[in-house]
Motif scaffolding. Structure first.
Motif, PDB file in Angstrom:
ATOM      1  N   TYR A   1       3.696 -48.719  71.569  1.00  0.00           N
ATOM      2  CA  TYR A   1       4.194 -48.179  70.301  1.00  0.00           C
ATOM      3  C   TYR A   1       3.619 -48.957  69.108  1.00  0.00           C
ATOM      4  O   TYR A   1       3.107 -48.360  68.148  1.00  0.00           O
ATOM      5  CB  TYR A   1       5.731 -48.217  70.277  1.00  0.00           C
ATOM      6  N   ASN A   2       3.701 -50.296  69.174  1.00  0.00           N
ATOM      7  CA  ASN A   2       3.177 -51.104  68.074  1.00  0.00           C
ATOM      8  C   ASN A   2       1.670 -50.955  67.939  1.00  0.00           C
ATOM      9  O   ASN A   2       1.143 -50.914  66.821  1.00  0.00           O
ATOM     10  CB  ASN A   2       3.546 -52.571  68.273  1.00  0.00           C
ATOM     11  N   LEU A   3       0.979 -50.876  69.058  1.00  0.00           N
ATOM     12  CA  LEU A   3      -0.465 -50.663  69.028  1.00  0.00           C
ATOM     13  C   LEU A   3      -0.782 -49.323  68.366  1.00  0.00           C
ATOM     14  O   LEU A   3      -1.689 -49.224  67.532  1.00  0.00           O
ATOM     15  CB  LEU A   3      -1.036 -50.729  70.439  1.00  0.00           C
ATOM     16  N   GLY A   4      -0.011 -48.307  68.704  1.00  0.00           N
ATOM     17  CA  GLY A   4      -0.179 -47.008  68.061  1.00  0.00           C
ATOM     18  C   GLY A   4       0.031 -47.078  66.564  1.00  0.00           C
ATOM     19  O   GLY A   4      -0.707 -46.463  65.789  1.00  0.00           O
ATOM     20  N   ASN A   5       1.004 -47.866  66.141  1.00  0.00           N
ATOM     21  CA  ASN A   5       1.255 -48.033  64.707  1.00  0.00           C
ATOM     22  C   ASN A   5       0.072 -48.680  63.994  1.00  0.00           C
ATOM     23  O   ASN A   5      -0.266 -48.281  62.875  1.00  0.00           O
ATOM     24  CB  ASN A   5       2.521 -48.853  64.474  1.00  0.00           C
ATOM     25  N   VAL A   6      -0.542 -49.665  64.624  1.00  0.00           N
ATOM     26  CA  VAL A   6      -1.706 -50.315  64.006  1.00  0.00           C
ATOM     27  C   VAL A   6      -2.850 -49.311  63.878  1.00  0.00           C
ATOM     28  O   VAL A   6      -3.480 -49.203  62.826  1.00  0.00           O
ATOM     29  CB  VAL A   6      -2.160 -51.553  64.816  1.00  0.00           C
ATOM     30  N   PHE A   7      -3.092 -48.563  64.958  1.00  0.00           N
ATOM     31  CA  PHE A   7      -4.166 -47.569  64.885  1.00  0.00           C
ATOM     32  C   PHE A   7      -3.855 -46.493  63.846  1.00  0.00           C
ATOM     33  O   PHE A   7      -4.742 -46.066  63.101  1.00  0.00           O
ATOM     34  CB  PHE A   7      -4.408 -46.913  66.252  1.00  0.00           C
TER      35      PHE A   7
ATOM     36  N   GLU B   1      -1.487 -46.518  61.147  1.00  0.00           N
ATOM     37  CA  GLU B   1      -1.243 -46.929  59.765  1.00  0.00           C
ATOM     38  C   GLU B   1      -2.367 -47.770  59.166  1.00  0.00           C
ATOM     39  O   GLU B   1      -2.644 -47.659  57.968  1.00  0.00           O
ATOM     40  CB  GLU B   1       0.066 -47.714  59.693  1.00  0.00           C
ATOM     41  N   GLU B   2      -2.982 -48.601  59.969  1.00  0.00           N
ATOM     42  CA  GLU B   2      -3.955 -49.550  59.429  1.00  0.00           C
ATOM     43  C   GLU B   2      -5.398 -49.102  59.651  1.00  0.00           C
ATOM     44  O   GLU B   2      -6.229 -49.209  58.759  1.00  0.00           O
ATOM     45  CB  GLU B   2      -3.752 -50.942  60.038  1.00  0.00           C
ATOM     46  N   LYS B   3      -5.688 -48.596  60.848  1.00  0.00           N
ATOM     47  CA  LYS B   3      -7.057 -48.230  61.190  1.00  0.00           C
ATOM     48  C   LYS B   3      -7.363 -46.756  60.935  1.00  0.00           C
ATOM     49  O   LYS B   3      -8.518 -46.350  60.976  1.00  0.00           O
ATOM     50  CB  LYS B   3      -7.339 -48.558  62.666  1.00  0.00           C
ATOM     51  N   LYS B   4      -6.324 -45.960  60.714  1.00  0.00           N
ATOM     52  CA  LYS B   4      -6.472 -44.516  60.493  1.00  0.00           C
ATOM     53  C   LYS B   4      -7.205 -43.833  61.651  1.00  0.00           C
ATOM     54  O   LYS B   4      -7.903 -42.855  61.465  1.00  0.00           O
ATOM     55  CB  LYS B   4      -7.206 -44.218  59.173  1.00  0.00           C
ATOM     56  N   ASP B   5      -7.017 -44.375  62.851  1.00  0.00           N
ATOM     57  CA  ASP B   5      -7.606 -43.808  64.068  1.00  0.00           C
ATOM     58  C   ASP B   5      -6.492 -43.038  64.776  1.00  0.00           C
ATOM     59  O   ASP B   5      -5.774 -43.570  65.621  1.00  0.00           O
ATOM     60  CB  ASP B   5      -8.175 -44.910  64.964  1.00  0.00           C
ATOM     61  N   TYR B   6      -6.360 -41.787  64.379  1.00  0.00           N
ATOM     62  CA  TYR B   6      -5.226 -40.990  64.826  1.00  0.00           C
ATOM     63  C   TYR B   6      -5.306 -40.603  66.300  1.00  0.00           C
ATOM     64  O   TYR B   6      -4.270 -40.448  66.954  1.00  0.00           O
ATOM     65  CB  TYR B   6      -5.080 -39.763  63.929  1.00  0.00           C
ATOM     66  N   GLU B   7      -6.499 -40.471  66.836  1.00  0.00           N
ATOM     67  CA  GLU B   7      -6.644 -40.146  68.260  1.00  0.00           C
ATOM     68  C   GLU B   7      -6.162 -41.303  69.127  1.00  0.00           C
ATOM     69  O   GLU B   7      -5.422 -41.089  70.094  1.00  0.00           O
ATOM     70  CB  GLU B   7      -8.092 -39.793  68.588  1.00  0.00           C
ATOM     71  N   LYS B   8      -6.569 -42.523  68.793  1.00  0.00           N
ATOM     72  CA  LYS B   8      -6.103 -43.685  69.559  1.00  0.00           C
ATOM     73  C   LYS B   8      -4.601 -43.873  69.388  1.00  0.00           C
ATOM     74  O   LYS B   8      -3.903 -44.234  70.334  1.00  0.00           O
ATOM     75  CB  LYS B   8      -6.860 -44.943  69.142  1.00  0.00           C
ATOM     76  N   ALA B   9      -4.124 -43.632  68.181  1.00  0.00           N
ATOM     77  CA  ALA B   9      -2.689 -43.760  67.932  1.00  0.00           C
ATOM     78  C   ALA B   9      -1.910 -42.784  68.809  1.00  0.00           C
ATOM     79  O   ALA B   9      -0.912 -43.159  69.431  1.00  0.00           O
ATOM     80  CB  ALA B   9      -2.383 -43.509  66.462  1.00  0.00           C
TER      81      ALA B   9
END
Length: 72
Positions: A42-48, A50-58
């Motif tokens: 979940y937290n990893l998804g949030n970083v992708f 909110e921060e990286k704008k990598d919606y597929e990885k999120a």
């Protein structure tokens, strides 16, 4: 405290310091040690997201978080 938890808290710390690549690495290390660590996914998804704008990885991380809850 398990080693996976240490990596989890490192991830939280790195993210709060805006060191996002290290946060990602820490969460991934925790997941490598515990493949059912839903909070890490979940937290990893949030970083992708909110921060990286990598919606597929999120999205993959969020799905893995839900799947890992079912496995616990």
């Amino acid at each position: 405290m398990q080693v996976a938890q240490i990596f989890f808290f490192l991830g939280i710390t790195y993210r709060s310091l805006n060191i996002f690549d290290k946060a990602i690495e820490s969460y991934q290390n925790a997941i490598n040690l515990n493949q059912y660590y839903s909070d890490c996914f979940y937290n990893l998804g949030n970083v992708f997201f909110e921060e990286k704008k990598d919606y597929e990885k999120a999205e993959l991380c969020y799905k893995s978080a839900l799947d890992s809850i079912d496995e616990e």
